[in-house]
Design an enzyme around this catalytic site. Structure first.
Site, PDB file in Angstrom:
ATOM      1  N   GLU A   1       3.504 -49.865  13.901  1.00  0.00           N
ATOM      2  CA  GLU A   1       4.675 -50.534  13.315  1.00  0.00           C
ATOM      3  C   GLU A   1       5.736 -49.494  13.004  1.00  0.00           C
ATOM      4  OE1 GLU A   1       4.073 -52.922   9.790  1.00  0.00           O
ATOM      5  OE2 GLU A   1       2.306 -53.890  10.634  1.00  0.00           O
TER       6      GLU A   1
ATOM      7  N   GLU B   1      -3.051 -51.905   7.522  1.00  0.00           N
ATOM      8  CA  GLU B   1      -2.652 -51.345   6.223  1.00  0.00           C
ATOM      9  C   GLU B   1      -3.621 -51.716   5.106  1.00  0.00           C
ATOM     10  OE1 GLU B   1       1.454 -52.203   5.339  1.00  0.00           O
ATOM     11  OE2 GLU B   1       2.163 -51.472   7.269  1.00  0.00           O
TER      12      GLU B   1
HETATM   13  O1  IFM Z   1       6.052 -56.959   7.134  1.00  0.00           O
HETATM   14  C1  IFM Z   1       5.252 -55.855   6.848  1.00  0.00           C
HETATM   15  C2  IFM Z   1       3.971 -55.908   7.643  1.00  0.00           C
HETATM   16  O2  IFM Z   1       3.269 -57.090   7.420  1.00  0.00           O
HETATM   17  C3  IFM Z   1       3.078 -54.759   7.280  1.00  0.00           C
HETATM   18  N1  IFM Z   1       3.782 -53.507   7.367  1.00  0.00           N
HETATM   19  C4  IFM Z   1       5.061 -53.413   6.738  1.00  0.00           C
HETATM   20  C5  IFM Z   1       5.951 -54.566   7.175  1.00  0.00           C
HETATM   21  C6  IFM Z   1       7.331 -54.450   6.512  1.00  0.00           C
HETATM   22  O3  IFM Z   1       7.209 -54.468   5.120  1.00  0.00           O
END
Ligand code: IFM
Length: 467
Positions: A371, A174
């Site tokens: 994710e 990200e």
């Molecule tokens: O916890 C975070 C992660 O580190 C990066 N993506 C989003 C998740 C939830 O906010």
């Protein structure tokens, strides 16, 4: 009559080769913040800055994964995970950001990788999940090119040590958050609120990604990708203000990353978005080639759609103002159920995003969902078990939407749930729980939630269709 195999539960269906796993990140779970020669990261500093993180929480102990990793790997094995996405803490490996390598830091990941392989789980490391060595931030952080170059050097060191056993690598996690939440909004480390600094960070993160792809390839890496967090963005109304805000938000959240990586150009609408920021002097000739070299997969982190409404912050720096357009959504939208992050649960937006990305970027490599998950108000019963029906519904809905996108021809190869464990949720501290395994932060005991059991059954059913 349906030809699908009868099953007690109606699990979403995926092609036999599709892989599944769970994800975490170093600062969020490891703890052991000053052990075995680990250097200081920008998150250590940020957490110690009063008022930045809820309840003054830090990652000093977190889930103590540094010491309890065998237990966590056993949880992955019992889950039936094909793959584990974790991140490597740069300050453990090169404590000063450049220069001396800390062998004990490498030893930890070496042990982790061996433990995973012995458990039959593929190790899939991400090299940067936001824990930049503080000494690099002191020299400019992602605002300067030196950090991009240092990133590739550090990646080469990691690859030399564990590359013989790692098949799938991710460079950045990200970068949108690293650049804009860290350097424009100031809600993540290093907590800056700068327009031009954030745009320089965007560029150097991308260059760092490209240089790292080269370093990993030189070390013989088999599969290299990046984990982005594109968003499904929708204008709140069709007013000219909201539509203009949508263009800015698309530029910032999506085009800034996808255009240089997969279309060989800087974002089409950057002039309208950044306005008076016209000095892109940090861009060098040849950078687009470095950034856009072919990769094997693109990771997608997805949680929720965002509705964009123009904000009144017109006097701010453009990057800060654009981030404000995105933040505005959190305060007004009504309708779907929200997780404890305040994020609306709209599984169909996941399918829409994936179909749209595939259509917009013909050169997009295969996708991997790196994710997806939800933070819920977990309440343990007397045995410490959480009956998290909302999280199960979230996962079922999003896997169903993903399965639909795959059926419509989007090339997606795998999925990681976020997260294996409850963990340090950045500025929210330990207040928001994303785990499919509960962590009791007093005892550090791990207890699988109902969502873990559901995912376990889903994976078993998926595996049964492979044979
Ligand atoms: O916890 C975070 C992660 O580190 C990066 N993506 C989003 C998740 C939830 O906010």
């Amino acid at each position: 009559m349906s030809t699908r195999s009868a099953s007690a539960e109606d699990f979403p269906q995926f092609p036999p080769g599709f892989f599944f796993g769970a994800a975490t990140a170093s600062y969020q779970i490891e703890g052991a913040w000053d052990e075995d020669g680990r250097g200081v990261s920008i998150w250590d500093t940020y957490c110690r800055t009063p008022g930045k993180v809820a309840d003054g929480a830090t990652g000093d102990v977190a889930c103590d994964h540094y010491h309890r990793y065998p237990e966590d790997v056993a949880l992955l094995r019992d889950l039936g995970a094909d793959s584990y996405r974790f991140s490597v803490a740069w300050p453990r490996i090169v404590p000063e950001g450049t220069g001396a390598v800390n062998t004990k830091g490498l030893d930890f990941y070496d042990r982790l990788v061996d433990e995973l392989l012995a458990a039959g789980v593929e190790p899939a490391p991400t090299l940067y999940h936001w824990d930049l060595p503080q000494p690099l931030e002191d020299r400019g952080g992602w605002r300067v090119r030196e950090t991009a170059e240092a990133f590739a050097d550090y990646a080469a060191v990691v690859a030399e040590r564990i590359g013989d056993r790692v098949g799938r690598w991710m460079t950045l996690n990200e970068p949108f958050c690293a650049a804009f939440v860290g350097y424009a909004v100031g809600r993540h480390a290093p907590g800056a609120r700068e327009g031009e600094g954030a745009l320089a960070a965007v560029h150097h993160l991308l260059v760092g990604h490209g240089l790292t792809v080269q370093a990993l390839r030189a070390a013989g890496a088999r599969e290299v990708g990046v984990a982005l967090n594109p968003d499904r963005l929708v204008a709140a109304t069709d007013s000219p203000e909201d539509l203009a805000a949508l263009v800015r938000a698309e530029t910032m959240h999506n085009d800034c990353w996808f255009d240089p990586l997969f279309a060989g150009r800087y974002p089409l609408h950057e002039q309208e978005t950044w306005g008076e920021i016209t000095d892109f002097g940090f861009r060098r000739e040849g950078d687009l080639e470095i950034i856009g070299q072919p990769i094997d997969f693109c990771g997608v982190n997805f949680y929720r759609p965002i509705t964009i409404r123009a904000t009144p912050y017109r006097d701010e720096d453009p990057a800060v103002r654009t981030a404000a357009d995105i933040r505005a959504e959190e305060t007004w939208q009504e309708g779907p159920r929200r997780t404890t992050m305040g994020w609306p649960v709209v599984p169909s937006s996941f399918r829409d995003l994936l179909v749209d990305l595939a259509a917009r970027y013909p050169a997009l490599p295969p996708l991997v969902i790196t994710e997806n998950g939800s933070a819920e108000a977990d309440v343990p019963d007397e045995d410490g078990v959480v009956h998290d029906a909302d999280r199960v519904e979230y996962l079922r809905g999003h896997l169903q939407a993903l399965s639909q996108a795959v059926a419509e021809g989007v090339d997606v190869r795998g999925y990681y749930v976020w997260s294996l464990l409850d963990n340090f949720e950045w500025a929210f501290g330990y207040d928001r729980r994303f785990g499919i395994v509960r962590v009791d932060y007093d005892t550090l005991a791990r207890t699988p939630k109902d969502s873990y059991r559901w995912y376990q059954r889903f994976l078993a059913e998926h595996r049964s269709r492979r044979s």
